[in-house]
Design an enzyme around this catalytic site. Structure first.
Site, PDB file in Angstrom:
ATOM      1  N   LYS A 110      61.671 126.584  13.981  1.00 34.60           N
ATOM      2  CA  LYS A 110      60.676 127.399  13.178  1.00 34.60           C
ATOM      3  C   LYS A 110      61.066 129.209  14.025  1.00 34.60           C
ATOM      4  O   LYS A 110      59.986 129.229  14.930  1.00 34.60           O
ATOM      5  CB  LYS A 110      59.954 127.440  12.469  1.00 34.60           C
ATOM      6  CG  LYS A 110      59.184 128.809  11.137  1.00 34.60           C
ATOM      7  CD  LYS A 110      59.515 130.135  11.652  1.00 34.60           C
ATOM      8  CE  LYS A 110      58.360 130.146  11.363  1.00 34.60           C
ATOM      9  NZ  LYS A 110      59.011 131.904  11.671  1.00 34.60           N
ATOM     10  N   GLY A 133      49.963 129.337  18.538  1.00 34.77           N
ATOM     11  CA  GLY A 133      49.972 130.885  18.164  1.00 34.77           C
ATOM     12  C   GLY A 133      48.535 130.884  17.779  1.00 34.77           C
ATOM     13  O   GLY A 133      47.113 130.510  18.863  1.00 34.77           O
ATOM     14  N   GLN A 173      44.317 130.164  13.346  1.00 37.96           N
ATOM     15  CA  GLN A 173      44.615 130.374  11.420  1.00 37.96           C
ATOM     16  C   GLN A 173      46.038 130.042  11.097  1.00 37.96           C
ATOM     17  O   GLN A 173      45.472 128.753  10.402  1.00 37.96           O
ATOM     18  CB  GLN A 173      44.446 132.364  10.780  1.00 37.96           C
ATOM     19  CG  GLN A 173      44.378 132.744   9.855  1.00 37.96           C
ATOM     20  CD  GLN A 173      44.604 133.931   9.422  1.00 37.96           C
ATOM     21  OE1 GLN A 173      45.104 134.991  10.504  1.00 37.96           O
ATOM     22  NE2 GLN A 173      44.545 133.843   8.389  1.00 37.96           N
ATOM     23  N   GLY A 174      47.205 130.350  12.622  1.00 38.98           N
ATOM     24  CA  GLY A 174      47.770 129.559  11.510  1.00 38.98           C
ATOM     25  C   GLY A 174      47.783 128.359  12.636  1.00 38.98           C
ATOM     26  O   GLY A 174      48.840 127.189  11.461  1.00 38.98           O
ATOM     27  N   GLU A 184      48.627 124.764  19.721  1.00 40.25           N
ATOM     28  CA  GLU A 184      47.705 124.912  21.435  1.00 40.25           C
ATOM     29  C   GLU A 184      47.482 126.446  20.481  1.00 40.25           C
ATOM     30  O   GLU A 184      47.833 127.177  20.601  1.00 40.25           O
ATOM     31  CB  GLU A 184      48.137 125.774  22.900  1.00 40.25           C
ATOM     32  CG  GLU A 184      47.334 125.789  23.438  1.00 40.25           C
ATOM     33  CD  GLU A 184      48.405 127.248  24.353  1.00 40.25           C
ATOM     34  OE1 GLU A 184      49.894 126.956  24.423  1.00 40.25           O
ATOM     35  OE2 GLU A 184      47.645 127.815  24.079  1.00 40.25           O
ATOM     36  N   CYS A 232      47.279 133.403  26.981  1.00 39.59           N
ATOM     37  CA  CYS A 232      46.613 131.749  26.292  1.00 39.59           C
ATOM     38  C   CYS A 232      45.138 131.712  27.669  1.00 39.59           C
ATOM     39  O   CYS A 232      43.986 131.436  27.285  1.00 39.59           O
ATOM     40  CB  CYS A 232      46.656 130.814  25.838  1.00 39.59           C
ATOM     41  SG  CYS A 232      47.894 130.427  26.627  1.00 39.59           S
TER      42      CYS A 232
END
Ligand code: NAP
Length: 530
Positions: free
Chosen positions: A185, A242, A245-246, A266, A303
């Site tokens: 995606k 990302g 929440q996602g 992650e 990250c």
């Protein structure tokens, strides 16, 4: 290469009809006019997933050498895109060209590393327990274990690594290496870059004679096409980098399927850095500078950014804070990846400021620079940190909190209460080893990588790397998303009992045609036989 705004479904280029979006240049704060990227529909998801399922057996059963050659061909095709790829990624992300050049090297290096992993064949994890027909009171059957891929994998690229964690990034490379078809995606923050890399993969697949459906690239909103992809029955695993929440939304979707599937997400980490007393006293200035350099790198959009620094209070820590604040003052504001990420950074900073008060140091102001992050440093004490969710949350950007503890015991208490992390760092001298021994058992439980006398940004792609950790760093602490072991996420073991040799997978055939090191009766062996 012309960017058309089409999706890539198998070997076809398909214009999405379910809406559209232009790419965006964050530095210019303006859309990139041409082309419009067409959003896919559920039918497009179904077409890509069905093709991937059809390709699965054909792809996974190809000789390993052909799978490896495919990965190398992808790396070659990415290099063949030349500077145009770097320029597009620069326009869409605001990341400097030098950084993107390095990231391209990491991306192709990753693909070549996985090609080598595939050729070696040890990822197949071959184990043989030969039959024991004479065993009393019952004979033992011939038992052989080898790993096979899970099935088609959905990949969600990361905004902060438009090459190395995106369309041909670590998730895609490790899944293809495992023998799994991949459907990506495209991240809405770098649509043109995604198409260019997607076309490079499509071309490599064609040239190498891969089954159609081994790779597809879909465009559309995560909440629609992304959710539909994860919900599709032919998808068997998900790789994601990302937001928390996602990632959690995709975990929920995957768990509510009729057949739940693993999601390797992650998500979020503040990467605590413990400055132990002797190092703090002996190297105050150098450690402060090293910390600030790591914090401000790439506008803090890593990250592994050091979002928390912990040390015992006293004059040495005061000197460290002053030195870090001074070093931060020299850091320019930098354009962030997207307006949304910039807004999220400002909001997270405001929440921290409400708890910790005004920053003790800031970087240069953004001025007219669009979506630019000003670096900031806050100070709090251990008890306040433990009571505040905001102070323990990720500020995705160049901001960090320094925490004053009253004692080593309090440092350990804080470490025990922290959420799961990708990394934890110890800045220490030899005289700090006893303190480190006290902290280490706690840190091992909390994170995937423990560093000494370094800074967490910069993740080596190699065999021993672990880029993972307990929740919320990831949704599954048993695996890594960087390095050779990332392939394990997409494999599962199958045991073959009394199967005729001619029907066994090569990895566990008696003649050992792949020349693997296998565990035979519990001992490593490269011998044929058994
Ligand atoms: P994101 O919003 O989580 O998006 C990542 C990908 O997941 C995108 O393709 C997005 O689709 C998709 N997605 C998001 N929510 C979804 C949902 N509910 N269902 C299905 N798909 C969904 O992350 P981001 O845009 O890259 O960055 C936003 C924030 O994430 C940052 O501010 C930062 O806090 C965090 N972040 C963390 C890391 C890390 O390494 N830990 C890396 C990058 C970002 P769209 O393309 O439609 O948006």
């Amino acid at each position: 290469m012309q960017i058309t705004g089409e999706m890539l479904i198998g070997q076809a280029a398909v214009r999405g009809r379910a809406g559209s979006q232009q790419a965006f240049n964050p530095a210019l704060n303006a859309p990139i006019a041409e082309p419009d990227f067409g959003f896919g529909s559920r039918e497009d998801v179904d077409r890509a997933a069905t093709l991937a399922a059809d390709a699965f057996d054909a792809y996974r059963l190809l000789p390993l050498a052909r799978r490896a050659a495919f990965l190398e061909a992808i790396a070659d095709e990415i290099m063949a895109l030349g500077d145009a790829l770097l320029e597009r990624a620069h326009a869409e992300s605001g990341l400097p060209l030098a950084r993107l050049t390095g990231e391209r090297g990491r991306t192709t290096g990753q693909l070549r590393l996985f090609a080598q992993v595939v050729r070696d064949g040890h990822f197949l994890g071959a184990v043989i327990d030969p039959a024991q027909p004479q065993r009393q009171p019952l004979p033992r059957a011939d038992l052989r274990l080898a790993k096979i891929p899970l099935g088609p994998v959905a990949v969600f690229g990361a905004s902060n690594f438009p090459l190395a964690f995106s369309v041909a990034g670590g998730d895609t490379a490790s899944a293809l290496a495992a023998g799994a078809p991949v459907i990506v995606k495209a991240h809405s923050a770098h649509l043109g870059t995604s198409e260019m890399v997607g076309r490079a993969i499509q071309k490599a697949a064609r040239q190498q004679g891969m089954p159609e459906g081994v790779f597809s690239l879909l465009i559309g909103a995560g909440r629609e096409i992304g959710e539909a992809l994860v919900a599709h029955p032919e998808i068997k695993a998900v790789g994601f980098t990302g937001s928390r929440q996602g990632g959690l939304a995709l975990v929920r979707t995957a768990n509510s399927r009729r057949e739940p599937i693993p999601v390797y997400a992650e998500m979020s980490s503040i990467n605590p850095v413990f400055v132990l007393p002797h190092a703090l006293a002996s190297r105050t200035q150098a450690l402060a500078q090293g910390f600030v350099d790591s914090l401000a790198l790439g506008a803090g959009q890593f990250c592994t950014n050091p979002g928390l620094v912990l040390a015992i209070d006293g004059p040495d820590l005061e000197r460290f804070v002053d030195a870090a604040a001074a070093a931060l003052g020299a850091k320019p504001a930098q354009t962030m990846l997207t307006p949304g990420i910039h807004a999220a950074y400002e909001s997270a900073r405001a929440q921290v400021q409400a708890e910790a008060g005004a920053p003790v140091g800031v970087g240069a102001e953004a001025g007219d620079q669009a979506h630019a992050a000003q670096a900031a440093l806050y100070v709090t004490d251990a008890q306040h940190l433990l009571q505040s969710e905001a102070l323990q949350s990720e500020m995705f950007g160049p901001a960090s909190v320094i925490v004053k503890a009253r004692s080593l015991d309090e440092l350990v208490q804080v470490a025990k209460r922290l959420e799961g992390q990708l990394t934890a760092t110890l800045l220490l001298d030899e005289a700090d080893h006893d303190a480190a021994r006290t902290l280490l058992p706690v840190l091992e439980r909390k994170c995937g990588r423990i560093l000494a006398n370094g800074f967490p940004t910069g993740v080596e792609v190699c065999h021993a790397m672990v880029h993972g950790g307990p929740f919320p760093a990831t949704s599954n602490a048993m695996y890594t998303s960087v390095g050779a072991s990332a392939i394990d996420r997409f494999l599962r073991p199958v045991c073959y009992q009394d199967l005729p040799d001619a029907l066994r997978p090569e990895a566990v055939q008696s003649a050992n045609p792949l020349k693997l090191w296998r565990l035979v009766e519990g001992a490593p062996s490269q011998a044929a036989g058994g």
